[in-house]
Motif scaffolding. Sequence first.
Motif, short mmCIF file in Angstrom:
data_model
loop_
_atom_site.label_atom_id
_atom_site.label_comp_id
_atom_site.label_asym_id
_atom_site.label_seq_id
_atom_site.Cartn_x
_atom_site.Cartn_y
_atom_site.Cartn_z
N UNK A 79 0.82 -1.22 0.00
CA UNK A 79 0.00 0.00 0.00
C UNK A 79 0.85 1.27 0.00
N UNK A 80 1.92 1.28 0.77
CA UNK A 80 2.70 2.52 0.91
C UNK A 80 3.26 3.05 -0.40
N UNK A 81 3.94 2.23 -1.23
CA UNK A 81 4.44 2.78 -2.50
C UNK A 81 3.33 3.18 -3.46
N UNK A 82 2.18 2.49 -3.38
CA UNK A 82 1.06 2.86 -4.23
C UNK A 82 0.51 4.22 -3.81
N UNK A 83 0.35 4.41 -2.52
CA UNK A 83 -0.14 5.70 -2.02
C UNK A 83 0.87 6.81 -2.33
N UNK B 28 -2.68 11.54 -9.33
CA UNK B 28 -3.33 10.83 -10.44
C UNK B 28 -4.60 10.13 -10.00
N UNK B 29 -5.47 9.89 -10.97
CA UNK B 29 -6.67 9.09 -10.76
C UNK B 29 -6.27 7.62 -10.81
N UNK B 30 -6.90 6.80 -9.97
CA UNK B 30 -6.54 5.39 -9.91
C UNK B 30 -7.67 4.50 -10.41
N UNK C 150 -9.41 -4.16 -0.20
CA UNK C 150 -8.59 -3.26 -1.00
C UNK C 150 -9.15 -1.84 -0.94
N UNK C 151 -10.47 -1.74 -1.01
CA UNK C 151 -11.11 -0.44 -0.94
C UNK C 151 -10.80 0.23 0.39
N UNK D 199 -8.60 3.76 1.09
CA UNK D 199 -9.60 4.74 1.52
C UNK D 199 -9.04 6.16 1.38
N UNK D 200 -9.85 7.02 0.79
CA UNK D 200 -9.44 8.41 0.58
C UNK D 200 -8.92 8.68 -0.81
N UNK D 201 -8.64 7.60 -1.58
CA UNK D 201 -8.11 7.77 -2.93
C UNK D 201 -9.17 7.55 -4.01
#
Length: 276
Positions: free
Chosen positions: A170-174, A182-184, A207-208, A212-214
Amino acid sequence: MNTILVPTDFSPAARNAAMYAINFAKQVKCKKIIFYNAYQTPIVTDANMAIVDAIDIEEMKKASEENLTAFKLTLKAFCDKNMELETLSEYGVLTMDINEVCTNNNIDLIVMGVTGTGKIAENLIGSFAIDVSRKATVPVIIVPPDAGYTDIKEIMLACDFSQVVETTPVDPIKRILNETSAKLFVVNIDHRQKHFTADTPFESLMLDTLLQGYNPEYHFIDDADFVQAINKFALEKEVDLIITIPKKMGWFDALFHKSHTKALAFHSHVPLMVVH
């Protein structure tokens, strides 16, 4: 993001990857790029061949350093004034030493080129990029040979909704979402629900929760050809970066299987970001 490592063999593909790294650094306001060349003596296959002596190694070192200096000078003009360009030349094997190099130089991201012209040497370079992406502990962006840089505004995360909590970094994705705004898109490719299980709805919910927040946009695509589906979606949604998460014996291995490499990694115009 502070430091990007760009391994190079001074080929056109490597220069293209370096240009991509420079423009990416501008977008995310990265402070430093290190151009890295790992050199080694040729593999001796004939017992009668003389062992390469210290003088030869010194000549290889000198050539590596001179090539790096010239490589940096040709790219300096494309950098912002406050961006640092450094070079690093080491005797070693790129795929074996990559994590040590990253640790010693506080690397946040690796950017590498991949080629697909069919030439033996270039395909070998391509395999280096794939091997590095498997072994590196930091994210790796693999840049296709003809990929020009566009600001990253649309990111696709390919997800199989299997053991999401345990396997999703999660960390590198965030971090990439925060730095690019960017939109994901979260994309799941399946065919006739072959991989759909009783746990799939729960895994998608997890995953959602992790994201959360993105506000990711979810897409479930029925297609027997994973690579074709990924390429089609990327084209339709004008995706600028595809995030992949390698899993042992999972779809990442299929993604870079010989029959798929040409279709996606070597012929896609969309860079792939591999995260662990």
